[in-house]
Design an enzyme around this catalytic site. Sequence first.
Site, PDB file in Angstrom:
ATOM      1  N   CYS A 171      57.710  12.649   2.102  1.00 48.45           N
ATOM      2  CA  CYS A 171      57.858  12.770   0.645  1.00 48.45           C
ATOM      3  C   CYS A 171      56.749  13.631   0.054  1.00 48.45           C
ATOM      4  CB  CYS A 171      57.860  11.389  -0.002  1.00 48.45           C
ATOM      5  SG  CYS A 171      58.042  11.470  -1.787  1.00 48.45           S
TER       6      CYS A 171
ATOM      7  N   CYS B 125      55.589  12.449  -3.366  1.00 45.94           N
ATOM      8  CA  CYS B 125      54.706  11.275  -3.371  1.00 45.94           C
ATOM      9  C   CYS B 125      53.298  11.649  -2.896  1.00 45.94           C
ATOM     10  CB  CYS B 125      55.238  10.191  -2.438  1.00 45.94           C
ATOM     11  SG  CYS B 125      56.996   9.938  -2.484  1.00 45.94           S
ATOM     12  N   ASP B 126      53.201  12.465  -1.858  1.00 44.74           N
ATOM     13  CA  ASP B 126      51.926  12.629  -1.157  1.00 44.74           C
ATOM     14  C   ASP B 126      51.300  14.024  -1.258  1.00 44.74           C
ATOM     15  OD1 ASP B 126      52.106   9.987  -0.271  1.00 44.74           O
ATOM     16  OD2 ASP B 126      53.420  10.574   1.372  1.00 44.74           O
TER      17      ASP B 126
END
Length: 308
Positions: free
Chosen positions: A132, A135-136
């Site tokens: 992701c 997300c990261d």
Amino acid sequence: MENVIIIGTGCAGWTAAIYASRANLEPLVLTGTQPGGQLTTTTEVENFPGFPEGIMGPELMGKMQQQAEKFGARVEYTNVNGVEKKGEAHFVVKTDSGDLEAKTVIIATGASPRHLGLPNEQSLIGHGLTSCATCDGAFYRDVPVAVIGGGDSAAEEATFLTKFASKVYLIHRRDELRASQIMAERALSNEKIEPVWNSTVSEYITDDSGEMTKIKLQDTVTGEESELEVKCVFVAIGHIPNAGFLNGSGVEVDENGYILQKRGTETSVSGLFAAGDVSDHVYRQAITAAGNGCAAALDAERYLADHE
Ligand code: NAP
């Protein structure tokens, strides 16, 4: 007993909930472990009709939930472990918070990111291995990272990561991307993205603290091995349908585990319907999942009418 339980809250699940609630069925929606589904891990959605300026994935999912709740859908934040048919128009849905009963069930549990299956990957997730970018990505500023894959996800993630990383290696096992032309061009014209063609990752190499430092590559044409220094690897090599919890339920799946729709959206178990990515390995778009969710709600409504 519930009229309809909808399992999953991606585009298919929420659209099924909107239609079922507008049909006065007061559906109960079970979120699963990833409320909002795959679009909550993406950035801007540019191809969902009705949003010419684009819309952020999480915002779109929030709006779908709002729309479903407005018409009477109820939401429970729980995980489903199994579905059992007890008789005509009688199902038991086993959840972490207990058993629930329903006359019909719609499975809209989507699909999860696939990984390569390398030995140390489980321990690396969160330590330089992820699927992701949204997300990261921001954790990897001014360092080199790699994206594995050649589809739209890989192209999109690579492009997104150029906001943070010093360099993005796009590692693909062939010498041309599978991604749509517009996304492939956008990625390949970005000067921070360096494609690494005809290559697979054979090893994730870590430092003493278990953080990703390098990857070992194998050339798929020559067999030659090489290494690349990266701080994080973003895996974008497709998905696995989330249908494992139905093992033993009698629901037929194809050789890759996707639920087979037999009649409209009905599965091999009458009264049990499937919609979206859990049963679609072909289109896999937000809008096709939404359309399929609508069809599942209409099919469930007809099933209920037939069993009044
Ligand atoms: P995908 O289209 O199935 O692409 C998977 C990629 O991973 C392929 O390039 C494949 O290589 C590669 N791959 C698969 N297994 C591999 C392995 N074991 N080792 C190395 N590489 C491997 O999956 P996706 O990119 O997640 O896209 C899924 C669907 O979502 C598509 O329909 C896509 O159009 C859609 N999507 C749309 C958007 C958008 O429009 N904004 C964004 C993301 C995704 P090969 O090419 O050699 O098979």
